[in-house]
Write a protein that holds these residues in place. Sequence first.
Motif, PDB file in Angstrom:
ATOM      1  N   LEU A  21     -12.889  -8.054  -4.947  1.00  0.00           N
ATOM      2  CA  LEU A  21     -12.077  -8.117  -6.168  1.00  0.00           C
ATOM      3  C   LEU A  21     -11.243  -9.396  -6.218  1.00  0.00           C
ATOM      4  N   PHE A  22     -10.589  -9.723  -5.126  1.00  0.00           N
ATOM      5  CA  PHE A  22      -9.734 -10.912  -5.122  1.00  0.00           C
ATOM      6  C   PHE A  22     -10.559 -12.200  -5.169  1.00  0.00           C
ATOM      7  N   THR A  23     -11.780 -12.165  -4.637  1.00  0.00           N
ATOM      8  CA  THR A  23     -12.651 -13.333  -4.754  1.00  0.00           C
ATOM      9  C   THR A  23     -13.071 -13.548  -6.203  1.00  0.00           C
ATOM     10  N   LEU A  24     -13.393 -12.463  -6.900  1.00  0.00           N
ATOM     11  CA  LEU A  24     -13.737 -12.580  -8.319  1.00  0.00           C
ATOM     12  C   LEU A  24     -12.551 -13.089  -9.132  1.00  0.00           C
ATOM     13  N   GLN A  25     -11.361 -12.620  -8.772  1.00  0.00           N
ATOM     14  CA  GLN A  25     -10.164 -13.090  -9.481  1.00  0.00           C
ATOM     15  C   GLN A  25      -9.889 -14.555  -9.172  1.00  0.00           C
ATOM     16  N   GLN A  26     -10.082 -14.934  -7.913  1.00  0.00           N
ATOM     17  CA  GLN A  26      -9.860 -16.321  -7.518  1.00  0.00           C
ATOM     18  C   GLN A  26     -10.831 -17.260  -8.243  1.00  0.00           C
ATOM     19  N   SER A  27     -12.058 -16.776  -8.465  1.00  0.00           N
ATOM     20  CA  SER A  27     -13.068 -17.583  -9.157  1.00  0.00           C
ATOM     21  C   SER A  27     -12.991 -17.445 -10.666  1.00  0.00           C
ATOM     22  N   GLN A  28     -11.972 -16.704 -11.150  1.00  0.00           N
ATOM     23  CA  GLN A  28     -11.733 -16.517 -12.581  1.00  0.00           C
ATOM     24  C   GLN A  28     -12.856 -15.770 -13.278  1.00  0.00           C
ATOM     25  N   PRO A  56     -10.946 -10.878 -15.319  1.00  0.00           N
ATOM     26  CA  PRO A  56      -9.881 -11.229 -16.278  1.00  0.00           C
ATOM     27  C   PRO A  56      -8.587 -10.444 -16.041  1.00  0.00           C
ATOM     28  N   ILE A  57      -7.895 -10.779 -14.962  1.00  0.00           N
ATOM     29  CA  ILE A  57      -6.624 -10.142 -14.654  1.00  0.00           C
ATOM     30  C   ILE A  57      -5.782 -11.129 -13.846  1.00  0.00           C
ATOM     31  N   ALA A  58      -4.487 -11.094 -14.090  1.00  0.00           N
ATOM     32  CA  ALA A  58      -3.598 -11.988 -13.357  1.00  0.00           C
ATOM     33  C   ALA A  58      -3.538 -11.590 -11.887  1.00  0.00           C
ATOM     34  N   ARG A  59      -3.337 -12.561 -11.033  1.00  0.00           N
ATOM     35  CA  ARG A  59      -3.348 -12.305  -9.588  1.00  0.00           C
ATOM     36  C   ARG A  59      -2.257 -11.325  -9.189  1.00  0.00           C
ATOM     37  N   HIS A  60      -1.044 -11.489  -9.722  1.00  0.00           N
ATOM     38  CA  HIS A  60       0.045 -10.596  -9.313  1.00  0.00           C
ATOM     39  C   HIS A  60      -0.190  -9.167  -9.788  1.00  0.00           C
ATOM     40  N   ASN A  61      -0.866  -9.004 -10.932  1.00  0.00           N
ATOM     41  CA  ASN A  61      -1.189  -7.647 -11.394  1.00  0.00           C
ATOM     42  C   ASN A  61      -2.231  -6.995 -10.494  1.00  0.00           C
ATOM     43  N   LEU A  62      -3.228  -7.759 -10.087  1.00  0.00           N
ATOM     44  CA  LEU A  62      -4.251  -7.225  -9.194  1.00  0.00           C
ATOM     45  C   LEU A  62      -3.658  -6.888  -7.828  1.00  0.00           C
ATOM     46  N   VAL A  63      -2.774  -7.748  -7.335  1.00  0.00           N
ATOM     47  CA  VAL A  63      -2.100  -7.469  -6.065  1.00  0.00           C
ATOM     48  C   VAL A  63      -1.318  -6.174  -6.158  1.00  0.00           C
ATOM     49  N   LEU A  86      -1.682  -3.557  -8.324  1.00  0.00           N
ATOM     50  CA  LEU A  86      -2.522  -2.378  -8.516  1.00  0.00           C
ATOM     51  C   LEU A  86      -3.305  -2.030  -7.245  1.00  0.00           C
ATOM     52  N   TYR A  87      -3.859  -3.039  -6.591  1.00  0.00           N
ATOM     53  CA  TYR A  87      -4.629  -2.791  -5.375  1.00  0.00           C
ATOM     54  C   TYR A  87      -3.740  -2.246  -4.260  1.00  0.00           C
ATOM     55  N   THR A  88      -2.532  -2.787  -4.133  1.00  0.00           N
ATOM     56  CA  THR A  88      -1.623  -2.306  -3.092  1.00  0.00           C
ATOM     57  C   THR A  88      -1.179  -0.884  -3.363  1.00  0.00           C
ATOM     58  N   ILE A  89      -0.909  -0.567  -4.606  1.00  0.00           N
ATOM     59  CA  ILE A  89      -0.539   0.812  -4.949  1.00  0.00           C
ATOM     60  C   ILE A  89      -1.663   1.768  -4.579  1.00  0.00           C
ATOM     61  N   PHE A  90      -2.901   1.370  -4.863  1.00  0.00           N
ATOM     62  CA  PHE A  90      -4.039   2.216  -4.494  1.00  0.00           C
ATOM     63  C   PHE A  90      -4.113   2.401  -2.984  1.00  0.00           C
ATOM     64  N   LEU A  91      -3.918   1.326  -2.225  1.00  0.00           N
ATOM     65  CA  LEU A  91      -3.958   1.420  -0.769  1.00  0.00           C
ATOM     66  C   LEU A  91      -2.895   2.375  -0.243  1.00  0.00           C
ATOM     67  N   VAL A  92      -1.673   2.212  -0.719  1.00  0.00           N
ATOM     68  CA  VAL A  92      -0.561   3.016  -0.213  1.00  0.00           C
ATOM     69  C   VAL A  92      -0.746   4.483  -0.581  1.00  0.00           C
ATOM     70  N   VAL A  93      -1.105   4.753  -1.830  1.00  0.00           N
ATOM     71  CA  VAL A  93      -1.268   6.143  -2.270  1.00  0.00           C
ATOM     72  C   VAL A  93      -2.402   6.828  -1.515  1.00  0.00           C
ATOM     73  N   SER A  94      -3.530   6.152  -1.360  1.00  0.00           N
ATOM     74  CA  SER A  94      -4.660   6.764  -0.656  1.00  0.00           C
ATOM     75  C   SER A  94      -4.335   6.997   0.816  1.00  0.00           C
ATOM     76  N   LYS A  95      -3.638   6.044   1.447  1.00  0.00           N
ATOM     77  CA  LYS A  95      -3.281   6.198   2.861  1.00  0.00           C
ATOM     78  C   LYS A  95      -2.312   7.351   3.061  1.00  0.00           C
ATOM     79  N   VAL A  96      -1.288   7.415   2.244  1.00  0.00           N
ATOM     80  CA  VAL A  96      -0.307   8.501   2.367  1.00  0.00           C
ATOM     81  C   VAL A  96      -0.951   9.850   2.084  1.00  0.00           C
ATOM     82  N   THR A  97      -1.817   9.895   1.095  1.00  0.00           N
ATOM     83  CA  THR A  97      -2.498  11.152   0.769  1.00  0.00           C
ATOM     84  C   THR A  97      -3.380  11.612   1.921  1.00  0.00           C
ATOM     85  N   MET A  98      -4.120  10.702   2.530  1.00  0.00           N
ATOM     86  CA  MET A  98      -4.977  11.057   3.653  1.00  0.00           C
ATOM     87  C   MET A  98      -4.153  11.534   4.851  1.00  0.00           C
ATOM     88  N   MET A  99      -2.989  10.945   5.062  1.00  0.00           N
ATOM     89  CA  MET A  99      -2.139  11.374   6.167  1.00  0.00           C
ATOM     90  C   MET A  99      -1.528  12.742   5.900  1.00  0.00           C
TER      91      MET A  99
END
Length: 287
Positions: free
Chosen positions: A190-197, A200-207, A209-222
């Motif tokens: 995902l970040f490679t596609l964003q880096q190569s434009q 169509p999403i701003a880098r800080h928005n992708l960062v 959203l992706y981090t929220i997904f990581l944190v929520v999935s990790k906490v849920t699994m725990m």
Amino acid sequence: MELWQVPLLFSSLPMFPFFDLAHYVASVMALKEQRGAVEVSIRSPIACWFSAMLYCFGGSVLSSLMLAEPPVAFLAKGTNILLASSVWYLVFYCPRDIFCRCFAFLPLRLLVAGMKEVTRTWKITAGIAHADSHFKDAWLIMVAVGWARGAGGGLISNFEQLVRGVWKPETNELLKMSYPVKVTLVGAVLFTLQQSQYLPIARHNLVFLYTIFLVVSKVTMMLTRSTASPFAPFEAALGHMFFGLQKTSSKVKGEGAASSNGSSVCDQSSSEQHRDGVKKRQAKKTE
């Protein structure tokens, strides 16, 4: 502060010292949970320390090797090495195991795990940017280096096990990927596609959203104590669609069943021949 500014401020968070500290704590605690790690810490503290550094800085080591850079470059960060070494000492040698008992408290464990996932995003983006500076618009290299930087500790797990005197080739992450390695690969793409434009999403928005997904999935699994990957349904569907994995597995099972039936038939025939031989010998004795 307006709502749209939250992702922008979040993407500018510094990782040192608090997020890096959480990463070191989670990594060294994971090392201590490995079978035989405590015995290695008593028998050879140097090997245990080196294993802990591979857990903490494995991404930097692997990504440096891929870009033909010195793999020991992470040792130049003296402050980070000192911080990680302090965590290693407290985890393995703290009197009465007080340090580990404190972090065994569930809310604190969830906090540390969530902060560690935040550092994963930063590592992926840093690896992709570093690869792009060496090989402009080389997609595969950017994905590979970002993947290695974000999940290097898992990808070099076999080498880390060798440091502790353990050889388990069946645990190779390329043979059976764990969820952190899979989700890091997705993030690298995902970040490679964003880096190569091409995304169509701003880098800080992708960062964000992706981090929220990581944190929520990790906490849920725990919290649910689940080891199943959230990607499992998609993997099964794509594997069946493109590689026919389910058909292959059923075919292998059928062949295994046939071979077992064949072996049982052979066993039956050999036992019958043995009984016939015994009867003939008994008949000869009676004669």
